[in-house]
Enzyme design. Structure first.
Site, short mmCIF file in Angstrom:
data_model
loop_
_atom_site.label_atom_id
_atom_site.label_comp_id
_atom_site.label_asym_id
_atom_site.label_seq_id
_atom_site.Cartn_x
_atom_site.Cartn_y
_atom_site.Cartn_z
N LYS A 186 7.45 -6.30 -3.64
CA LYS A 186 6.20 -6.99 -3.30
C LYS A 186 5.67 -7.67 -4.55
CE LYS A 186 1.64 -6.12 -1.15
NZ LYS A 186 0.74 -5.11 -0.55
N SER A 245 -1.21 -6.16 4.09
CA SER A 245 -0.92 -7.24 3.19
C SER A 245 0.55 -7.36 2.81
CB SER A 245 -1.75 -7.08 1.91
OG SER A 245 -1.36 -5.91 1.22
N SER A 247 -1.75 -1.39 4.36
CA SER A 247 -0.86 -2.53 4.08
C SER A 247 0.63 -2.25 4.05
CB SER A 247 -1.24 -3.18 2.76
OG SER A 247 -2.34 -4.02 2.97
N1 GLN Z 1 -6.22 -4.81 5.52
C1 GLN Z 1 -6.95 -4.03 4.57
C2 GLN Z 1 -7.74 -4.94 3.66
O1 GLN Z 1 -7.80 -6.08 3.94
C3 GLN Z 1 -6.01 -3.17 3.77
C4 GLN Z 1 -5.23 -3.93 2.80
C5 GLN Z 1 -4.32 -3.07 1.98
O2 GLN Z 1 -3.97 -1.95 2.37
N2 GLN Z 1 -3.97 -3.57 0.81
O3 GLN Z 1 -8.31 -4.55 2.71
#
Ligand code: GLN
Length: 489
Positions: free
Chosen positions: A76, A151, A175
């Site tokens: 990532k 994400s 995410s």
């Molecule tokens: N979707 C959540 C956010 O927007 C979690 C994102 C994540 O786990 N990095 O913060």
């Protein structure tokens, strides 16, 4: 070979059925063919990957291979990798070449794995659909009109489309698990502190945790064996003995106590996902598990608490991006303050700015007590709910996401709708617990789209990753949802 498990790939490499250079080239060719559509990778550097592969082949020839030696893994783009462009999905870091390796990257290098490239993601990991990436959205390989989740959307899409053998992700509020569910793959967020955050660009430090995304629980266990371990450069890294996460994979599930939180099966959950999760629970009963009704009474507060705490931490973490030492600097400005303002105004996208503003607000004098402190107290209660629940059960199960993958653009204008996609995952991060998602079937086909994957979430007690992986692996031995793959891939 694309559907081989990591163990099978390792065996093929050791038996010289294929070399690491050939295997790496195979994936590079697939990336060249599919990435223009999927946009799962932001950076590919064939020369560097093939050089690593040649070194892995030398180790293999000498009989010095470790389990993942020679296997191509996607990272990532939140992980710094020395000499690699590391953008975190942001214009702010669009030209940033990392001068050092994150602990996770270092661990894969030591294991002899190949860095196949850096995967697309929501900007600074803020999002649930990969649509906040400065570099454009990622497509879900099951349906190109649908989001892959976020994400870690690039990682999920790449694994599902077989553009890598496995990938890394990070999970602050869901995410890893949510994109795994939406792309029909397996992903695990370990107990907070298991994987070092050194060199992983910080979003909300008390919640961020890295983990693997792969085709199966067995592959995730092997990946976690490489990723986990104490690192003194991260003050929240836990000093614990090294574990073998594969050790319990083959244990029968007879007598496993599965807690089903009634709050996870209430309003907001789509019927098709609820159905697939119930089917999975029925399968677990056949495997000898018993089901217990539990309650997580404060779980409805998880999303609001998270959206106070995560932005608060993000506003502090992202203050380092000021255009001075690294990252984007506005081309024109009048003085120092103007340079900060313009660089940040131009370098950050809308969602990141929204979080910085909320975070700064909840931490400001006069609001700190009303919002930040209150949220911290509720965080404690949410964690306590889980501690109470685990007195009655061994694992908790439920949906990963309230629906299957939604269409690109569907939730882009409505941040609150987007935030609700993590309603079942966020509490796990607030409590610091391990959680994973495994494919458990397909939802109803859409009006003009195919049936999309549904994910079952498994939540474990602290440091109980081996048991979760055991539960996941036994299900994957009994079913074949995890080996389904998108058409045309
Ligand atoms: N979707 C959540 C956010 O927007 C979690 C994102 C994540 O786990 N990095 O913060």
């Amino acid at each position: 070979m694309l559907n081989y498990s990591l163990t099978q790939l390792g065996a093929a490499l050791r038996a010289k059925k294929i070399s690491s250079v050939e295997l790496t080239q195979l994936y590079l060719d697939r990336i060249a063919a599919h990435n223009p559509v999927l946009n799962a990778y932001l950076t590919v550097d064939a020369k560097t990957s093939l050089t690593q592969a040649a070194a892995a082949d030398a180790l293999l020839a000498q009989g010095r291979a470790l389990p993942l030696t020679g296997i191509p893994i996607a990272q990532k783009d939140i992980f710094c990798a020395k000499g690699w462009r590391t953008t975190c999905g942001s214009k702010m870091l669009s030209d940033f070449i990392a001068p050092y390796d994150a602990h996770v990257v270092e661990q894969f290098n030591k294991a002899g794995a190949i860095n196949l490239g850096k995967t697309n993601m929501d900007e600074f990991a803020m999002g649930s659909s990969n649509e906040t990436s400065y570099f454009g959205p990622v497509k879900n390989p099951w349906n190109h009109n649908a989001v892959p989740g976020g994400s870690s959307g690039g990682a999920a899409s790449a694994v599902a489309a077989r553009l890598c053998a496995a990938a890394t992700g990070t999970d602050t509020g869901g995410s890893i698990r949510q994109p795994a569910a939406l792309c029909g793959i397996t992903g695990i967020k370990p107990t907070y502190g298991t994987v070092s955050r050194y060199g992983m660009i910080a979003f909300a430090s008390s919640l961020d945790q890295a983990g693997p995304m792969a085709k199966s629980a067995e592959d995730c266990a092997l990946m976690l064996n490489v990723m986990a371990g104490f690192d003194e450069r991260d003050s929240t890294s836990l000093l614990r003995e090294k574990e073998d996460y594969t050790r319990d994979l083959n244990r029968p599930l007879q007598g496993l106590r599965i807690g089903l939180p009634r709050e996870f099966f209430a309003e907001g959950l789509s019927n098709d996902v609820a159905g697939r999760v119930q089917d999975a629970i029925a399968e677990y009963k056949k495997l000898g598990a018993v089901v217990i009704d539990i309650s997580l009474p404060n779980s409805n507060l998880a999303v609001p608490v998270y959206y106070v705490l995560a932005p608060a931490e993000a506003s502090s973490n992202l203050s380092r991006f000021d255009g001075v030492r690294y990252g984007y600097r506005a081309p024109e400005y009048t003085d120092l303050a103007d340079m900060y303002e313009k660089s940040r105004a131009q370098g950050f996208g809308e969602e990141v700015k929204r979080r910085i503003m909320i975070g700064t607000y909840v931490l400001s004098h006069g609001y700190y007590d009303a919002y930040y402190l209150q949220a911290q107290k509720i965080r404690r209660l949410i964690a306590q709910d889980f501690t109470d629940a685990f007195k009655q059960c061994d694992v908790i199960m439920g949906p990963t996401s309230p629906s299957t993958a939604f269409n690109l653009g569907d939730k882009g204008d409505d941040p609150v709708q987007m935030y609700l996609s993590d309603i079942y995952t966020i509490a796990v991060n607030l409590a610091g617990l391990p959680g994973m998602s495994i494919p458990c079937g397909f939802g109803d086909p859409g009006a003009n789209g195919p049936a999309m994957p549904a994910g079952l979430q498994i939540i474990g007690n602290y440091f109980d990753e081996a048991r979760m992986l055991n539960a996941a692996h036994q299900y994957q031995l009994a079913t074949d949802w995890h080996s389904k793959q998108p058409n045309g891939i």
